[in-house]
Motif scaffolding. Structure first.
Motif, PDB file in Angstrom:
ATOM      1  N   ILE A  55     -16.030   8.302   7.990  1.00 36.62           N
ATOM      2  CA  ILE A  55     -15.175   7.543   7.077  1.00 36.62           C
ATOM      3  C   ILE A  55     -14.297   6.648   7.936  1.00 36.62           C
ATOM      4  O   ILE A  55     -13.477   7.135   8.721  1.00 36.62           O
ATOM      5  CB  ILE A  55     -14.288   8.452   6.203  1.00 36.62           C
ATOM      6  N   GLY A  56     -14.495   5.345   7.829  1.00 40.26           N
ATOM      7  CA  GLY A  56     -13.670   4.387   8.555  1.00 40.26           C
ATOM      8  C   GLY A  56     -12.658   3.756   7.617  1.00 40.26           C
ATOM      9  O   GLY A  56     -12.432   4.239   6.502  1.00 40.26           O
ATOM     10  N   GLY A  57     -12.062   2.668   8.058  1.00 36.79           N
ATOM     11  CA  GLY A  57     -11.096   1.967   7.225  1.00 36.79           C
ATOM     12  C   GLY A  57     -11.760   1.209   6.088  1.00 36.79           C
ATOM     13  O   GLY A  57     -11.238   1.162   4.977  1.00 36.79           O
ATOM     14  N   ALA A  58     -12.918   0.614   6.368  1.00 36.74           N
ATOM     15  CA  ALA A  58     -13.603  -0.203   5.363  1.00 36.74           C
ATOM     16  C   ALA A  58     -15.109   0.069   5.346  1.00 36.74           C
ATOM     17  O   ALA A  58     -15.896  -0.788   4.937  1.00 36.74           O
ATOM     18  CB  ALA A  58     -13.327  -1.685   5.613  1.00 36.74           C
ATOM     19  N   SER A  59     -15.513   1.234   5.815  1.00 41.46           N
ATOM     20  CA  SER A  59     -16.928   1.606   5.753  1.00 41.46           C
ATOM     21  C   SER A  59     -17.048   3.123   5.824  1.00 41.46           C
ATOM     22  O   SER A  59     -16.109   3.810   6.225  1.00 41.46           O
ATOM     23  CB  SER A  59     -17.734   0.970   6.892  1.00 41.46           C
ATOM     24  N   LEU A  60     -18.200   3.611   5.415  1.00 44.25           N
ATOM     25  CA  LEU A  60     -18.488   5.032   5.502  1.00 44.25           C
ATOM     26  C   LEU A  60     -19.965   5.193   5.800  1.00 44.25           C
ATOM     27  O   LEU A  60     -20.766   4.294   5.547  1.00 44.25           O
ATOM     28  CB  LEU A  60     -18.124   5.751   4.201  1.00 44.25           C
ATOM     29  N   THR A  61     -20.311   6.337   6.357  1.00 43.71           N
ATOM     30  CA  THR A  61     -21.707   6.652   6.614  1.00 43.71           C
ATOM     31  C   THR A  61     -22.082   7.868   5.793  1.00 43.71           C
ATOM     32  O   THR A  61     -21.401   8.893   5.843  1.00 43.71           O
ATOM     33  CB  THR A  61     -21.961   6.924   8.107  1.00 43.71           C
ATOM     34  N   VAL A  62     -23.159   7.691   5.025  1.00 39.73           N
ATOM     35  CA  VAL A  62     -23.713   8.764   4.209  1.00 39.73           C
ATOM     36  C   VAL A  62     -25.007   9.208   4.887  1.00 39.73           C
ATOM     37  O   VAL A  62     -25.836   8.377   5.247  1.00 39.73           O
ATOM     38  CB  VAL A  62     -24.012   8.272   2.772  1.00 39.73           C
TER      39      VAL A  62
ATOM     40  N   SER B 197     -29.595   7.967   7.345  1.00 38.38           N
ATOM     41  CA  SER B 197     -28.184   7.657   7.162  1.00 38.38           C
ATOM     42  C   SER B 197     -28.050   6.213   6.701  1.00 38.38           C
ATOM     43  O   SER B 197     -28.903   5.374   6.981  1.00 38.38           O
ATOM     44  CB  SER B 197     -27.380   7.895   8.440  1.00 38.38           C
ATOM     45  N   THR B 198     -26.963   5.951   5.984  1.00 39.12           N
ATOM     46  CA  THR B 198     -26.669   4.622   5.464  1.00 39.12           C
ATOM     47  C   THR B 198     -25.203   4.315   5.710  1.00 39.12           C
ATOM     48  O   THR B 198     -24.343   5.145   5.407  1.00 39.12           O
ATOM     49  CB  THR B 198     -26.927   4.556   3.938  1.00 39.12           C
ATOM     50  N   VAL B 199     -24.925   3.140   6.261  1.00 41.23           N
ATOM     51  CA  VAL B 199     -23.555   2.657   6.374  1.00 41.23           C
ATOM     52  C   VAL B 199     -23.283   1.835   5.115  1.00 41.23           C
ATOM     53  O   VAL B 199     -24.012   0.887   4.808  1.00 41.23           O
ATOM     54  CB  VAL B 199     -23.336   1.812   7.638  1.00 41.23           C
ATOM     55  N   VAL B 200     -22.246   2.245   4.383  1.00 38.33           N
ATOM     56  CA  VAL B 200     -21.873   1.600   3.126  1.00 38.33           C
ATOM     57  C   VAL B 200     -20.505   0.947   3.301  1.00 38.33           C
ATOM     58  O   VAL B 200     -19.589   1.553   3.875  1.00 38.33           O
ATOM     59  CB  VAL B 200     -21.818   2.623   1.970  1.00 38.33           C
ATOM     60  N   VAL B 201     -20.371  -0.272   2.786  1.00 39.68           N
ATOM     61  CA  VAL B 201     -19.112  -1.001   2.841  1.00 39.68           C
ATOM     62  C   VAL B 201     -18.630  -1.234   1.415  1.00 39.68           C
ATOM     63  O   VAL B 201     -19.334  -1.881   0.629  1.00 39.68           O
ATOM     64  CB  VAL B 201     -19.288  -2.353   3.572  1.00 39.68           C
TER      65      VAL B 201
END
Length: 147
Positions: A83-90, A110-114
């Motif tokens: 969990i980042g500031g403006a993205s997450l990885t599922v 895995s997927t990086v979602v913004v």
């Protein structure tokens, strides 16, 4: 740590000429699980902002074994690995869980979602409510491993 579990139906049209699920179809399976997780489950938990917009920035997939068509759904287990500031990885495991507790893993991905503000046409920060929801599914170990 909780895991999101999605029972994904297999369709006859998912198969390729070799009789197993086509590699590109797995992206649709991941999307179905991610929509159930980030839109349906998050909305029910009071974190429905994801349904207002998000974009995929990256996919990473390791194909472990062929998956053939059958009437039973395949299980997609989803968790959050960043969990980042403006993205997450599922991260996901597409698998069967057998009655004896053993598993057959077909795909790890895995997927990086913004999160995305559709009205503004730009990425947005993850809200505190979204972060709290995602944290319930946080797992430090990524699904995709080097082969």
């Amino acid at each position: 740590m909780a895991r999101h579990i999605y029972a994904c139906p297999l369709r006859w049209s998912d198969m390729d000429a070799f009789g197993h699920v086509n590699n590109a179809v797995f992206l649709r399976y991941l999307e179905e699980a991610r929509i159930d997780f980030m839109f349906t489950q998050a909305t029910e938990a009071g974190a429905g902002e994801f349904a207002g917009g998000s974009v995929v920035a990256r996919h990473e997939i390791d194909y472990r074994r062929p998956l053939v068509h059958r009437p039973e759904p395949v299980t997609i287990e989803t968790r959050v690995t960043h969990i980042g500031g403006a993205s997450l990885t599922v991260s996901y495991d597409i698998k069967d869980v057998h009655p004896d507790g053993s598993e057959t893993v077909y795909v790890q991905a895995s997927t990086v979602v913004v999160p995305y503000d559709l009205a503004e046409g730009r990425p947005r920060r993850i809200s505190p409510v979204e972060r709290k929801f995602l944290s319930r599914f946080m797992d430090e170990a990524p699904a995709v491993a080097a082969v």
